[in-house]
Design a protein around this motif. Structure first.
Motif, PDB file in Angstrom:
ATOM      1  N   ASP A 267      94.061  48.072  67.449  1.00 20.78           N
ATOM      2  CA  ASP A 267      92.674  47.809  67.760  1.00 20.78           C
ATOM      3  C   ASP A 267      91.738  47.481  66.501  1.00 20.78           C
ATOM      4  O   ASP A 267      90.941  46.654  66.341  1.00 20.78           O
ATOM      5  CB  ASP A 267      91.971  49.044  68.523  1.00 20.78           C
ATOM      6  N   ALA A 268      92.071  48.038  65.358  1.00 22.14           N
ATOM      7  CA  ALA A 268      91.232  48.063  64.169  1.00 22.14           C
ATOM      8  C   ALA A 268      91.793  46.355  63.499  1.00 22.14           C
ATOM      9  O   ALA A 268      90.863  45.611  63.112  1.00 22.14           O
ATOM     10  CB  ALA A 268      91.730  49.105  63.166  1.00 22.14           C
ATOM     11  N   SER A 269      92.996  46.032  63.499  1.00 19.92           N
ATOM     12  CA  SER A 269      93.509  44.827  62.952  1.00 19.92           C
ATOM     13  C   SER A 269      92.768  43.417  63.743  1.00 19.92           C
ATOM     14  O   SER A 269      92.323  42.620  63.310  1.00 19.92           O
ATOM     15  CB  SER A 269      94.748  44.720  62.548  1.00 19.92           C
ATOM     16  N   ILE A 270      92.858  43.732  65.241  1.00 18.39           N
ATOM     17  CA  ILE A 270      92.371  42.632  66.116  1.00 18.39           C
ATOM     18  C   ILE A 270      91.065  42.751  65.792  1.00 18.39           C
ATOM     19  O   ILE A 270      90.306  41.654  65.945  1.00 18.39           O
ATOM     20  CB  ILE A 270      92.925  42.954  67.293  1.00 18.39           C
ATOM     21  N   GLY A 271      90.198  43.808  65.810  1.00 19.48           N
ATOM     22  CA  GLY A 271      88.790  43.922  65.534  1.00 19.48           C
ATOM     23  C   GLY A 271      88.555  43.296  64.500  1.00 19.48           C
ATOM     24  O   GLY A 271      87.350  42.534  64.313  1.00 19.48           O
ATOM     25  N   ALA A 272      89.282  43.368  63.258  1.00 23.97           N
ATOM     26  CA  ALA A 272      88.867  42.655  62.065  1.00 23.97           C
ATOM     27  C   ALA A 272      89.144  41.006  62.335  1.00 23.97           C
ATOM     28  O   ALA A 272      88.171  40.353  61.737  1.00 23.97           O
ATOM     29  CB  ALA A 272      89.925  42.905  60.968  1.00 23.97           C
ATOM     30  N   VAL A 273      89.702  40.465  63.055  1.00 23.84           N
ATOM     31  CA  VAL A 273      89.965  39.495  63.307  1.00 23.84           C
ATOM     32  C   VAL A 273      88.965  38.706  63.992  1.00 23.84           C
ATOM     33  O   VAL A 273      88.289  37.580  63.783  1.00 23.84           O
ATOM     34  CB  VAL A 273      91.499  39.105  64.191  1.00 23.84           C
ATOM     35  N   ILE A 274      88.405  39.557  65.061  1.00 32.15           N
ATOM     36  CA  ILE A 274      87.196  39.223  65.722  1.00 32.15           C
ATOM     37  C   ILE A 274      86.095  38.907  65.074  1.00 32.15           C
ATOM     38  O   ILE A 274      85.249  38.185  65.137  1.00 32.15           O
ATOM     39  CB  ILE A 274      87.056  40.112  67.299  1.00 32.15           C
ATOM     40  N   ALA A 275      85.958  39.999  63.974  1.00 34.78           N
ATOM     41  CA  ALA A 275      84.723  39.783  63.340  1.00 34.78           C
ATOM     42  C   ALA A 275      84.757  38.571  62.433  1.00 34.78           C
ATOM     43  O   ALA A 275      83.934  37.835  62.286  1.00 34.78           O
ATOM     44  CB  ALA A 275      84.613  40.977  62.331  1.00 34.78           C
ATOM     45  N   ALA A 276      85.987  38.563  61.826  1.00 34.52           N
ATOM     46  CA  ALA A 276      86.186  37.115  61.032  1.00 34.52           C
ATOM     47  C   ALA A 276      85.970  35.838  61.873  1.00 34.52           C
ATOM     48  O   ALA A 276      85.540  34.753  61.577  1.00 34.52           O
ATOM     49  CB  ALA A 276      87.785  36.772  60.379  1.00 34.52           C
ATOM     50  N   LEU A 277      86.386  35.796  63.258  1.00 36.65           N
ATOM     51  CA  LEU A 277      86.131  34.675  64.355  1.00 36.65           C
ATOM     52  C   LEU A 277      84.401  34.377  64.381  1.00 36.65           C
ATOM     53  O   LEU A 277      84.241  33.258  64.167  1.00 36.65           O
ATOM     54  CB  LEU A 277      86.768  34.832  65.602  1.00 36.65           C
ATOM     55  N   ASP A 278      83.946  35.770  64.436  1.00 38.79           N
ATOM     56  CA  ASP A 278      82.400  35.633  64.633  1.00 38.79           C
ATOM     57  C   ASP A 278      81.833  35.016  63.547  1.00 38.79           C
ATOM     58  O   ASP A 278      80.803  34.296  63.717  1.00 38.79           O
ATOM     59  CB  ASP A 278      81.948  37.051  64.873  1.00 38.79           C
ATOM     60  N   ASP A 279      82.212  35.526  62.393  1.00 38.69           N
ATOM     61  CA  ASP A 279      81.494  35.052  61.049  1.00 38.69           C
ATOM     62  C   ASP A 279      81.623  33.449  60.900  1.00 38.69           C
ATOM     63  O   ASP A 279      81.110  32.665  60.658  1.00 38.69           O
ATOM     64  CB  ASP A 279      82.032  35.902  59.939  1.00 38.69           C
ATOM     65  N   SER A 280      82.889  33.177  61.086  1.00 34.60           N
ATOM     66  CA  SER A 280      83.345  31.748  60.684  1.00 34.60           C
ATOM     67  C   SER A 280      82.898  30.536  61.921  1.00 34.60           C
ATOM     68  O   SER A 280      82.189  29.701  61.401  1.00 34.60           O
ATOM     69  CB  SER A 280      84.985  31.619  60.725  1.00 34.60           C
ATOM     70  N   LEU A 281      82.684  31.081  62.920  1.00 37.64           N
ATOM     71  CA  LEU A 281      81.930  30.277  64.295  1.00 37.64           C
ATOM     72  C   LEU A 281      80.516  30.106  63.714  1.00 37.64           C
ATOM     73  O   LEU A 281      80.132  29.123  63.795  1.00 37.64           O
ATOM     74  CB  LEU A 281      82.406  30.865  65.495  1.00 37.64           C
ATOM     75  N   SER A 282      79.772  31.098  63.040  1.00 40.48           N
ATOM     76  CA  SER A 282      78.318  31.055  63.039  1.00 40.48           C
ATOM     77  C   SER A 282      78.192  30.246  61.685  1.00 40.48           C
ATOM     78  O   SER A 282      77.235  29.819  61.501  1.00 40.48           O
ATOM     79  CB  SER A 282      78.060  32.503  62.661  1.00 40.48           C
ATOM     80  N   GLN A 283      79.222  29.859  60.900  1.00 41.95           N
ATOM     81  CA  GLN A 283      79.329  29.023  59.793  1.00 41.95           C
ATOM     82  C   GLN A 283      79.562  27.543  59.825  1.00 41.95           C
ATOM     83  O   GLN A 283      79.428  26.671  58.848  1.00 41.95           O
ATOM     84  CB  GLN A 283      79.813  29.661  58.646  1.00 41.95           C
ATOM     85  N   LEU A 284      80.088  27.293  61.257  1.00 42.03           N
ATOM     86  CA  LEU A 284      80.394  25.843  61.479  1.00 42.03           C
ATOM     87  C   LEU A 284      79.351  24.840  61.340  1.00 42.03           C
ATOM     88  O   LEU A 284      78.228  25.069  61.968  1.00 42.03           O
ATOM     89  CB  LEU A 284      81.160  25.760  62.778  1.00 42.03           C
TER      90      LEU A 284
END
Ligand SMILES: *Cc1c(COP(=O)(O)O)cnc(C)c1O
Length: 358
Positions: free
Chosen positions: A341-358
Motif C-alpha cells: 500500500d505504501a509503495s503504490i501510494g508513493a507511485v500515485i503521489a509521483a504520478l500526481d506530481d508529474s502530471l501537474s508539471q506537464l
C-alpha cells in the motif's frame, strides 16, 4: 542501493532480501544439495499451481516454454488466440516451429472469448490451442475458467495457457481448470530477476508429447518429467534464481495466498482510482481488466514520454510508455510482486506530481 524503481510490467522490482537469498555458494546440480533444494520447493510449487502434477523449472525466460509447448504438443494444427503483442507473437512462433497454425484474432484491448474458441475447435481441425490469460501489452484479463471449461468438450485438444504476468496475482488452480499446460516466468509477479520459467503439464500433455518425434532436447517435456522424478532438471539450472524462488515461495506462504490475491486486487484498485480521478480511461473493457497491471488509454493526449521523464527525474521510478503500436497511446503501471500500500501510494503521489508539471 539507490536506483530507478521499476513499475513497468516486467521485469519488476527485486527486493534486497531476495537478492540476499540468492547469494549462496554454487553446488553441483547432480548432487544431494540441489536435490534437497528442489524437493523442498516442489510441494509449495504444487500448492501454488493447484496441482498434483510435477511443477518444472526451466532455465530460460517464459518464451522457452511457450515455444517448447508448441514443439511438444502440436501435431495437426494449433489455434493461437491473439489479442495483443505476446499472443500475436505466439502465432509467429508456432509457424517458425514449422507447425500448421491459425489465428483467432481479436482487436488489441479486447478479451478472448470462449464461444469464439468453441466455434473454431468445432471444425475438428485443431489439436492444440494457445491462450494468454493476462495479455500484458494491453492489460486484458481473459475469462480463463470459461475457456478452460471447453476442455471437457474437446478432450483431445491441448489447452496451453500463458499466465506469465497473471500467475500469483489471481487464484489459478491447474487441476480444477483441467487444462494441459500452465506456464509463467520469474521476472513478473514472482519479483525475481529474469531467467527462470515455471510450468506444469497434464498427463494428457505428456501422452501427446510421447507421440511427437521432433520435440528437441532443451524443452523436451519428457526430459523434464524424467529428471523431475529425481528432483533434478535436464540441464544445469539457474541455481541462484532457484534460491531466490525458495525465498519468494516462503514469503508467499507466510503472507498467505488469499492475502496475496487480496493485496494485488487492492493495489490495482488504487491505480484504477487514480485513473478515474484524473479523467483517463482504461484500454481494456470493464470486467476484463488485469489485476497485476493497469493499461491506461491516453484519451487526454498527454505527452507520455515527457510524463515518464518527469517520473524518472524527480521520483526515480519508471512506468511503461505503451507496447509496440500502443506507444504513446497508452501507458502501463505494474502493481505486481512485492509492492505494498505504501509503495503504490508513493507511485500515485509521483504520478500526481508529474502530471501537474506537464
Ligand atoms: C513477459 C511476457 C512473456 C515473455 O516473457 P519472456 O520472459 O520475455 O520470455 C510472455 N507472455 C506474457 C503474457 C508476458 O507478460
Amino acid at each position: 542501493m539507490s536506483h530507478v524503481k521499476l513499475y513497468i510490467p516486467g521485469p519488476v522490482e527485486v527486493s534486497p532480501a531476495t537478492f540476499a537469498a540468492m547469494a549462496q555458494p554454487m553446488m553441483g546440480h547432480r548432487g544431494k544439495g540441489f536435490q534437497d533444494l528442489y524437493a523442498e520447493i516442489q510441494p509449495k510449487l504444487q500448492e501454488l499451481f493447484g496441482t498434483k502434477q510435477q511443477v518444472f523449472l526451466s532455465t530460460s525466460s517464459a518464451w522457452g516454454v511457450m515455444e517448447g509447448s508448441i514443439r511438444n504438443l502440436v501435431k495437426k494444427k494449433v489455434l493461437n488466440c491473439c489479442n495483443g503483442a505476446f499472443s500475436d507473437k505466439w502465432l509467429d512462433v508456432s509457424k517458425r516451429c514449422g507447425k500448421e497454425a491459425e489465428a483467432y484474432q481479436v482487436e488489441w484491448g479486447q478479451p478472448i472469448m470462449a464461444d469464439e474458441i468453441d466455434k473454431r475447435l468445432a471444425t475438428g481441425e485443431f489439436d492444440a490451442v494457445t491462450f494468454i490469460h493476462n495479455e500484458t501489452s494491453t492489460g486484458v484479463l481473459s475469462p480463463i475458467a470459461e475457456i478452460a471449461a471447453l476442455k471437457k468438450k474437446y478432450p483431445d485438444v491441448m489447452f496451453i495457457t500463458d499466465s506469465v504476468s497473471g500467475f500469483t496475482t489471481v487464484p489459478l488452480n491447474f487441476d480444477e481448470l483441467g487444462i494441459d499446460v500452465l506456464l509463467t516466468g520469474s521476472q513478473k509477479a514472482f519479483a525475481l530477476p529474469p531467467g527462470l520459467a515455471l510450468f506444469t503439464a497434464s498427463e494428457a500433455a505428456m501422452k501427446r508429447a510421447e507421440t511427437i518425434n521432433d520435440r528437441g532436447y532443451y524443452f523436451d517435456f519428457i526430459e523434464f518429467r524424467a529428471n523431475g522424478e529425481k528432483s533434478m532438471t535436464p540441464s544445469t539450472p539457474c541455481i541462484s534464481l532457484i534460491y531466490g524462488l525458495r525465498h519468494q515461495l516462503n514469503a508467499m506462504f507466510t503472507e498467505g495466498l488469499d492475502n496475496r490475491y487480496a493485496r494485488h486486487a487492492r493495489l490495482n484498485g488504487m491505480v484504477h482510482d487514480w485513473v478515474k480521478k484524473n479523467g483517463f480511461e482504461f484500454f481494456a473493457p470493464e470486467g476484463y481488466r488485469s489485476k497485476s497491471l493497469t493499461c491506461v488509454a491516453n484519451n487526454k493526449g498527454i505527452d507520455v514520454a515527457a510524463f515518464i521523464g518527469l517520473l524518472k527525474k524527480n521520483h526515480s521510478l519508471i512506468i511503461d510508455g505503451g507496447y509496440g503500436k500502443l506507444k504513446g497511446k497508452t501507458f502501463r503501471i505494474s502493481n505486481m510482486g512485492d509492492e505494498t500500500d505504501a509503495s503504490i501510494g508513493a507511485v500515485i503521489a509521483a504520478l500526481d506530481d508529474s502530471l501537474s508539471q506537464l
